[in-house]
Design a protein around this motif. Structure first.
Motif, PDB file in Angstrom:
ATOM      1  N   LYS A 152      84.534 -18.594  13.247  1.00  0.00           N
ATOM      2  CA  LYS A 152      83.287 -18.619  12.466  1.00  0.00           C
ATOM      3  C   LYS A 152      83.314 -19.765  11.446  1.00  0.00           C
ATOM      4  CE  LYS A 152      80.250 -15.392  10.137  1.00  0.00           C
ATOM      5  NZ  LYS A 152      80.103 -14.001   9.727  1.00  0.00           N
ATOM      6  N   GLY A 153      82.307 -20.605  11.501  1.00  0.00           N
ATOM      7  CA  GLY A 153      82.164 -21.715  10.555  1.00  0.00           C
ATOM      8  C   GLY A 153      82.954 -22.965  10.911  1.00  0.00           C
ATOM      9  N   LEU A 154      83.713 -22.948  11.984  1.00  0.00           N
ATOM     10  CA  LEU A 154      84.507 -24.113  12.380  1.00  0.00           C
ATOM     11  C   LEU A 154      83.796 -24.869  13.494  1.00  0.00           C
ATOM     12  CD1 LEU A 154      88.013 -22.394  12.415  1.00  0.00           C
ATOM     13  CD2 LEU A 154      86.973 -23.723  10.578  1.00  0.00           C
ATOM     14  N   GLU A 155      84.176 -26.129  13.654  1.00  0.00           N
ATOM     15  CA  GLU A 155      83.539 -26.964  14.671  1.00  0.00           C
ATOM     16  C   GLU A 155      84.571 -27.780  15.423  1.00  0.00           C
ATOM     17  OE1 GLU A 155      80.440 -29.435  13.097  1.00  0.00           O
ATOM     18  OE2 GLU A 155      79.521 -27.799  11.982  1.00  0.00           O
ATOM     19  N   TRP A 156      84.302 -27.982  16.717  1.00  0.00           N
ATOM     20  CA  TRP A 156      85.125 -28.834  17.568  1.00  0.00           C
ATOM     21  C   TRP A 156      84.190 -29.621  18.474  1.00  0.00           C
ATOM     22  CZ3 TRP A 156      86.099 -23.602  16.831  1.00  0.00           C
ATOM     23  CH2 TRP A 156      87.283 -23.281  16.176  1.00  0.00           C
ATOM     24  N   ASP A 157      84.698 -30.697  19.055  1.00  0.00           N
ATOM     25  CA  ASP A 157      83.904 -31.479  20.002  1.00  0.00           C
ATOM     26  C   ASP A 157      83.766 -30.767  21.347  1.00  0.00           C
ATOM     27  OD1 ASP A 157      83.587 -33.450  18.122  1.00  0.00           O
ATOM     28  OD2 ASP A 157      85.144 -34.765  18.939  1.00  0.00           O
ATOM     29  N   ALA A 158      84.785 -30.007  21.739  1.00  0.00           N
ATOM     30  CA  ALA A 158      84.768 -29.297  23.023  1.00  0.00           C
ATOM     31  C   ALA A 158      85.263 -27.868  22.798  1.00  0.00           C
ATOM     32  CB  ALA A 158      85.661 -30.001  24.036  1.00  0.00           C
ATOM     33  N   VAL A 159      84.496 -26.898  23.287  1.00  0.00           N
ATOM     34  CA  VAL A 159      84.842 -25.486  23.108  1.00  0.00           C
ATOM     35  C   VAL A 159      84.769 -24.792  24.467  1.00  0.00           C
ATOM     36  CG1 VAL A 159      84.183 -23.305  22.030  1.00  0.00           C
ATOM     37  CG2 VAL A 159      83.946 -25.445  20.754  1.00  0.00           C
ATOM     38  N   PHE A 160      85.817 -24.024  24.762  1.00  0.00           N
ATOM     39  CA  PHE A 160      85.854 -23.231  25.987  1.00  0.00           C
ATOM     40  C   PHE A 160      85.852 -21.759  25.602  1.00  0.00           C
ATOM     41  CE2 PHE A 160      87.796 -27.260  26.972  1.00  0.00           C
ATOM     42  CZ  PHE A 160      87.217 -27.591  28.190  1.00  0.00           C
ATOM     43  N   LEU A 161      84.868 -21.013  26.081  1.00  0.00           N
ATOM     44  CA  LEU A 161      84.822 -19.560  25.902  1.00  0.00           C
ATOM     45  C   LEU A 161      85.447 -18.957  27.148  1.00  0.00           C
ATOM     46  CD1 LEU A 161      81.188 -19.195  24.539  1.00  0.00           C
ATOM     47  CD2 LEU A 161      83.312 -19.139  23.245  1.00  0.00           C
ATOM     48  N   VAL A 162      86.540 -18.215  26.980  1.00  0.00           N
ATOM     49  CA  VAL A 162      87.299 -17.727  28.131  1.00  0.00           C
ATOM     50  C   VAL A 162      87.366 -16.207  28.143  1.00  0.00           C
ATOM     51  CG1 VAL A 162      88.681 -19.826  28.270  1.00  0.00           C
ATOM     52  CG2 VAL A 162      89.475 -17.930  26.851  1.00  0.00           C
ATOM     53  N   GLY A 163      87.641 -15.669  29.306  1.00  0.00           N
ATOM     54  CA  GLY A 163      87.825 -14.235  29.442  1.00  0.00           C
ATOM     55  C   GLY A 163      86.574 -13.427  29.176  1.00  0.00           C
ATOM     56  N   LEU A 164      85.426 -13.988  29.474  1.00  0.00           N
ATOM     57  CA  LEU A 164      84.178 -13.286  29.219  1.00  0.00           C
ATOM     58  C   LEU A 164      83.879 -12.348  30.379  1.00  0.00           C
ATOM     59  CD1 LEU A 164      82.055 -16.276  27.865  1.00  0.00           C
ATOM     60  CD2 LEU A 164      83.426 -14.621  26.599  1.00  0.00           C
ATOM     61  N   ALA A 165      84.428 -11.155  30.266  1.00  0.00           N
ATOM     62  CA  ALA A 165      84.232 -10.140  31.306  1.00  0.00           C
ATOM     63  C   ALA A 165      83.478  -8.966  30.721  1.00  0.00           C
ATOM     64  CB  ALA A 165      85.594  -9.693  31.835  1.00  0.00           C
ATOM     65  N   ASP A 166      82.699  -8.320  31.561  1.00  0.00           N
ATOM     66  CA  ASP A 166      81.949  -7.155  31.133  1.00  0.00           C
ATOM     67  C   ASP A 166      82.933  -6.119  30.583  1.00  0.00           C
ATOM     68  OD1 ASP A 166      79.670  -5.628  30.733  1.00  0.00           O
ATOM     69  OD2 ASP A 166      79.790  -4.708  32.710  1.00  0.00           O
ATOM     70  N   GLY A 167      82.658  -5.604  29.413  1.00  0.00           N
ATOM     71  CA  GLY A 167      83.551  -4.660  28.747  1.00  0.00           C
ATOM     72  C   GLY A 167      84.436  -5.344  27.734  1.00  0.00           C
ATOM     73  N   THR A 168      84.590  -6.663  27.866  1.00  0.00           N
ATOM     74  CA  THR A 168      85.360  -7.432  26.891  1.00  0.00           C
ATOM     75  C   THR A 168      84.411  -8.109  25.917  1.00  0.00           C
ATOM     76  OG1 THR A 168      87.092  -7.814  28.513  1.00  0.00           O
ATOM     77  CG2 THR A 168      87.081  -9.239  26.593  1.00  0.00           C
TER      78      THR A 168
END
Length: 172
Positions: A152-168
């Motif tokens: 929260k509140g941080l920034e990067w040039d490239a971000v990967f959102l991983v492990g996005l599974a239903d229930g998680t």
């Protein structure tokens, strides 16, 4: 590939839902030789429940309990049960985070035994200690591993959102 194309490792983030998910990414980055830091949470092997689990495995091994316990994965799961490893995830965020970490450790043992069927408890503990030691680097200019909440509140040039599974995500 981003680093090879000119993006600084410190400008890359891998974000996951809960800290217990960090282990697989810590391992992958270590194997790839990419520096990283875990932000807003401790590294997988620094977590209190994982340290307790490794200590419990070591003590059970010293007492010789592993010699009559069946397979190594079965022994590990039986040893982790009193620490919170159950068949079903518990209610509550903290209990679930603890449970997820213990499940991740048990699955790591499953993977190690699958790769090296002759693995015994002593060799397993040595491997886990080596992994733990490798995950305690000084703060580096590397890829950031963090939970969504820690970002929260941080920034990067490239971000990967991983492990996005239903229930998680969202967590059930």
């Amino acid at each position: 590939k981003l680093v090879e194309s000119g993006t600084a490792a410190s400008e890359i983030a891998v974000l996951y839902r809960i800290n217990a998910q960090s282990e697989v990414y810590e391992e992958a980055l270590t194997e790839a030789g990419v520096p990283f830091q875990v932000r807003g949470g401790e590294g997988f092997f620094s977590r209190q429940e994982i340290r307790q689990a490794l200590l419990a495995l070591q003590r059970a091994g010293e007492r010789g309990q592993h010699e009559t316990a069946g397979s190594l994965p079965e022994f590990v799961r039986a040893t982790l049960e009193p620490l919170g490893l159950t068949a079903e995830p518990p209610a509550g965020t903290r209990a679930r985070d603890r449970w997820e970490a213990l499940v991740a450790l048990a699955e790591l043992v499953d993977d190690e035994v699958a790769q090296r069927p002759q693995l015994d408890l002593r060799a397993l503990l040595a491997e886990l200690r080596q992994r733990a030691d490798a995950r305690h680097p000084p703060v580096v200019q590397g890829v950031t591993l963090a939970s969504l909440h820690a970002a929260k509140g941080l920034e990067w040039d490239a971000v990967f959102l991983v492990g996005l599974a239903d229930g998680t995500l969202p967590i059930s």
